[in-house]
Design a protein around this motif. Structure first.
Motif, PDB file in Angstrom:
ATOM      1  N   LYS A 182       0.800  -1.219   0.000  1.00  0.00           N
ATOM      2  CA  LYS A 182       0.000   0.000   0.000  1.00  0.00           C
ATOM      3  C   LYS A 182       0.842   1.283   0.000  1.00  0.00           C
ATOM      4  O   LYS A 182       0.290   2.374   0.038  1.00  0.00           O
ATOM      5  N   LEU A 183       2.155   1.140  -0.041  1.00  0.00           N
ATOM      6  CA  LEU A 183       3.001   2.328  -0.071  1.00  0.00           C
ATOM      7  C   LEU A 183       2.767   3.165  -1.333  1.00  0.00           C
ATOM      8  O   LEU A 183       2.685   4.400  -1.242  1.00  0.00           O
ATOM      9  N   PRO A 184       2.641   2.563  -2.536  1.00  0.00           N
ATOM     10  CA  PRO A 184       2.322   3.383  -3.714  1.00  0.00           C
ATOM     11  C   PRO A 184       1.002   4.136  -3.571  1.00  0.00           C
ATOM     12  O   PRO A 184       0.886   5.284  -4.018  1.00  0.00           O
ATOM     13  N   LEU A 185       0.008   3.508  -2.941  1.00  0.00           N
ATOM     14  CA  LEU A 185      -1.269   4.196  -2.740  1.00  0.00           C
ATOM     15  C   LEU A 185      -1.102   5.390  -1.810  1.00  0.00           C
ATOM     16  O   LEU A 185      -1.684   6.457  -2.042  1.00  0.00           O
ATOM     17  N   LEU A 186      -0.299   5.227  -0.770  1.00  0.00           N
ATOM     18  CA  LEU A 186      -0.034   6.338   0.144  1.00  0.00           C
ATOM     19  C   LEU A 186       0.695   7.468  -0.570  1.00  0.00           C
ATOM     20  O   LEU A 186       0.366   8.647  -0.396  1.00  0.00           O
ATOM     21  N   LEU A 187       1.688   7.126  -1.387  1.00  0.00           N
ATOM     22  CA  LEU A 187       2.424   8.137  -2.135  1.00  0.00           C
ATOM     23  C   LEU A 187       1.518   8.841  -3.148  1.00  0.00           C
ATOM     24  O   LEU A 187       1.606  10.062  -3.336  1.00  0.00           O
ATOM     25  N   ALA A 188       0.640   8.079  -3.797  1.00  0.00           N
ATOM     26  CA  ALA A 188      -0.280   8.682  -4.763  1.00  0.00           C
ATOM     27  C   ALA A 188      -1.240   9.647  -4.077  1.00  0.00           C
ATOM     28  O   ALA A 188      -1.520  10.733  -4.591  1.00  0.00           O
ATOM     29  N   LEU A 189      -1.742   9.262  -2.900  1.00  0.00           N
ATOM     30  CA  LEU A 189      -2.649  10.135  -2.167  1.00  0.00           C
ATOM     31  C   LEU A 189      -1.943  11.413  -1.733  1.00  0.00           C
ATOM     32  O   LEU A 189      -2.489  12.519  -1.858  1.00  0.00           O
ATOM     33  N   ALA A 190      -0.710  11.277  -1.220  1.00  0.00           N
ATOM     34  CA  ALA A 190       0.033  12.457  -0.772  1.00  0.00           C
ATOM     35  C   ALA A 190       0.316  13.400  -1.934  1.00  0.00           C
ATOM     36  O   ALA A 190       0.133  14.624  -1.821  1.00  0.00           O
ATOM     37  N   SER A 191       0.762  12.862  -3.069  1.00  0.00           N
ATOM     38  CA  SER A 191       1.048  13.717  -4.224  1.00  0.00           C
ATOM     39  C   SER A 191      -0.230  14.315  -4.799  1.00  0.00           C
ATOM     40  O   SER A 191      -0.228  15.446  -5.293  1.00  0.00           O
TER      41      SER A 191
ATOM     42  N   ALA B 244       3.408   5.977  -8.910  1.00  0.00           N
ATOM     43  CA  ALA B 244       2.290   6.379  -8.060  1.00  0.00           C
ATOM     44  C   ALA B 244       2.297   7.886  -7.835  1.00  0.00           C
ATOM     45  O   ALA B 244       1.246   8.530  -7.860  1.00  0.00           O
ATOM     46  N   VAL B 245       3.479   8.452  -7.612  1.00  0.00           N
ATOM     47  CA  VAL B 245       3.580   9.904  -7.424  1.00  0.00           C
ATOM     48  C   VAL B 245       3.164  10.631  -8.704  1.00  0.00           C
ATOM     49  O   VAL B 245       2.424  11.618  -8.659  1.00  0.00           O
ATOM     50  N   VAL B 246       3.626  10.147  -9.853  1.00  0.00           N
ATOM     51  CA  VAL B 246       3.262  10.765 -11.133  1.00  0.00           C
ATOM     52  C   VAL B 246       1.757  10.689 -11.360  1.00  0.00           C
ATOM     53  O   VAL B 246       1.113  11.669 -11.774  1.00  0.00           O
ATOM     54  N   PHE B 247       1.176   9.529 -11.073  1.00  0.00           N
ATOM     55  CA  PHE B 247      -0.276   9.385 -11.241  1.00  0.00           C
ATOM     56  C   PHE B 247      -1.038  10.307 -10.294  1.00  0.00           C
ATOM     57  O   PHE B 247      -2.033  10.928 -10.689  1.00  0.00           O
ATOM     58  N   GLY B 248      -0.603  10.405  -9.032  1.00  0.00           N
ATOM     59  CA  GLY B 248      -1.272  11.292  -8.081  1.00  0.00           C
ATOM     60  C   GLY B 248      -1.216  12.737  -8.525  1.00  0.00           C
ATOM     61  O   GLY B 248      -2.201  13.482  -8.394  1.00  0.00           O
ATOM     62  N   MET B 249      -0.075  13.165  -9.069  1.00  0.00           N
ATOM     63  CA  MET B 249       0.043  14.535  -9.574  1.00  0.00           C
ATOM     64  C   MET B 249      -0.930  14.766 -10.729  1.00  0.00           C
ATOM     65  O   MET B 249      -1.618  15.789 -10.783  1.00  0.00           O
TER      66      MET B 249
ATOM     67  N   LEU C  20       0.074  13.074 -17.389  1.00  0.00           N
ATOM     68  CA  LEU C  20       0.702  12.479 -16.207  1.00  0.00           C
ATOM     69  C   LEU C  20      -0.097  11.282 -15.696  1.00  0.00           C
ATOM     70  O   LEU C  20       0.477  10.271 -15.263  1.00  0.00           O
ATOM     71  N   SER C  21      -1.433  11.378 -15.731  1.00  0.00           N
ATOM     72  CA  SER C  21      -2.268  10.266 -15.270  1.00  0.00           C
ATOM     73  C   SER C  21      -2.080   9.032 -16.140  1.00  0.00           C
ATOM     74  O   SER C  21      -1.998   7.901 -15.632  1.00  0.00           O
ATOM     75  N   VAL C  22      -2.010   9.244 -17.458  1.00  0.00           N
ATOM     76  CA  VAL C  22      -1.818   8.108 -18.369  1.00  0.00           C
ATOM     77  C   VAL C  22      -0.446   7.467 -18.154  1.00  0.00           C
ATOM     78  O   VAL C  22      -0.332   6.240 -18.028  1.00  0.00           O
ATOM     79  N   VAL C  23       0.598   8.298 -18.091  1.00  0.00           N
ATOM     80  CA  VAL C  23       1.948   7.768 -17.898  1.00  0.00           C
ATOM     81  C   VAL C  23       2.064   7.056 -16.552  1.00  0.00           C
ATOM     82  O   VAL C  23       2.561   5.926 -16.456  1.00  0.00           O
ATOM     83  N   GLY C  24       1.604   7.728 -15.494  1.00  0.00           N
ATOM     84  CA  GLY C  24       1.695   7.125 -14.165  1.00  0.00           C
ATOM     85  C   GLY C  24       0.825   5.895 -14.022  1.00  0.00           C
ATOM     86  O   GLY C  24       1.226   4.913 -13.377  1.00  0.00           O
ATOM     87  N   GLY C  25      -0.365   5.908 -14.617  1.00  0.00           N
ATOM     88  CA  GLY C  25      -1.267   4.764 -14.512  1.00  0.00           C
ATOM     89  C   GLY C  25      -0.718   3.532 -15.199  1.00  0.00           C
ATOM     90  O   GLY C  25      -0.677   2.438 -14.606  1.00  0.00           O
ATOM     91  N   PHE C  26      -0.280   3.674 -16.446  1.00  0.00           N
ATOM     92  CA  PHE C  26       0.282   2.520 -17.152  1.00  0.00           C
ATOM     93  C   PHE C  26       1.586   2.057 -16.506  1.00  0.00           C
ATOM     94  O   PHE C  26       1.865   0.856 -16.435  1.00  0.00           O
ATOM     95  N   GLY C  27       2.374   3.021 -16.019  1.00  0.00           N
ATOM     96  CA  GLY C  27       3.607   2.642 -15.339  1.00  0.00           C
ATOM     97  C   GLY C  27       3.337   1.880 -14.064  1.00  0.00           C
ATOM     98  O   GLY C  27       4.041   0.912 -13.740  1.00  0.00           O
ATOM     99  N   ALA C  28       2.294   2.292 -13.324  1.00  0.00           N
ATOM    100  CA  ALA C  28       1.953   1.604 -12.084  1.00  0.00           C
ATOM    101  C   ALA C  28       1.459   0.190 -12.354  1.00  0.00           C
ATOM    102  O   ALA C  28       1.790  -0.756 -11.617  1.00  0.00           O
ATOM    103  N   VAL C  29       0.681   0.020 -13.420  1.00  0.00           N
ATOM    104  CA  VAL C  29       0.198  -1.319 -13.764  1.00  0.00           C
ATOM    105  C   VAL C  29       1.357  -2.228 -14.146  1.00  0.00           C
ATOM    106  O   VAL C  29       1.398  -3.414 -13.777  1.00  0.00           O
ATOM    107  N   ALA C  30       2.338  -1.671 -14.852  1.00  0.00           N
ATOM    108  CA  ALA C  30       3.466  -2.485 -15.307  1.00  0.00           C
ATOM    109  C   ALA C  30       4.451  -2.809 -14.194  1.00  0.00           C
ATOM    110  O   ALA C  30       5.127  -3.840 -14.241  1.00  0.00           O
TER     111      ALA C  30
END
Length: 253
Positions: A14-23, A86-91, A64-74
């Protein structure tokens, strides 16, 4: 504290989720500060208008959402790459939802009354993500005792019940109470047991032939709106900035 963080955040992934929420929250806050400075004509920031076209920040937000989202899935849920994505997607999500009202109305309503919908959606999103983050999963965590397993199952059950109260509050037309209720369970319960707002789906379905309940709902909604209109407006202005004032029409002689 370190052991708790590793066991409940890092180990379940859940660390990526926490980072995404913070960003996400930080990006929204910084964006609102910058847009308010641009509106007031202060600081070095200006609107980006290449070729006379105003490029809204929802555009880089989508990228940023597209790049971060696909990157997070991969990249999965662990590792440095997952955290960066996760940070990129949150931004990106923060930039996109800050202009949610523009997407909804297909018009630049950022500093209008309709623009307040963006603030409400951002608050709702942050509350729901925080709810998911706080609902520590009883599965996927190693070395748990029987008492810890029972405790986690109890927490998950409580969250499911509270989510039902949140849904009832939404159907009763009490969106703000539902948002707060995702974090404070008694608020959702309070919203679920009280009368629905007269224009809600709940009222249209269950108050159709209950004229007394419908009249009580109308009266209660009126008094509630009169009482809380001022504080709610000041809170929204504090977060998102006050909307532009529409000049009153002048009557011709």
């Amino acid at each position: 504290m370190g052991h708790w963080f590793d066991q409940n955040i890092v180990e379940p992934g859940k660390l990526p989720l926490l980072l995404a929420l913070a960003s996400f929250v930080l990006t929204f806050a910084i964006t609102r500060v910058i847009t308010r400075m641009i509106r007031a004509g202060k600081g070095p920031f200006r609107n980006f208008t290449p070729g006379g076209v105003h490029v809204h920040h929802v555009v880089p937000g989508v990228v940023l959402s597209v790049v971060g989202g696909f990157g997070a899935v991969a990249s999965g849920r662990h590792g440095v790459t997952a955290g960066i994505c996760a940070v990129v997607f949150g931004m990106g999500a923060g930039l996109v939802l800050d202009e949610f009202a523009l997407i909804l109305h297909l018009d630049d309503v950022y500093w209008t009354e309709q623009g307040r919908q963006s603030v409400e959606v951002v608050v709702l999103t942050a509350a729901l993500v925080l709810l998911v983050l706080g609902g520590f999963s009883p599965l996927g965590v190693n070395e748990l005792s029987d008492d810890q397993q029972q405790g986690r199952l109890g927490v998950v059950l409580s969250l499911v019940i509270n989510f039902c109260f949140v849904l009832i509050s939404l159907f009763k037309g009490k969106a703000r109470m539902a948002v707060v209720g995702t974090l404070v369970p008694f608020v959702a319960l309070f919203g679920a047991v009280r009368l629905a707002r007269p224009t809600s789906m709940w009222a249209k379905r269950f108050y159709r032939n209950r004229y007394r309940a419908r009249s009580r709902a109308v009266l209660r909604a009126y008094h509630h709106d009169v009482r809380w209109a001022g504080p709610r407006r000041r809170f929204q202005d504090l977060i998102g900035g006050a909307p532009d004032r529409v000049p009153a029409p002048t009557s011709k002689p």
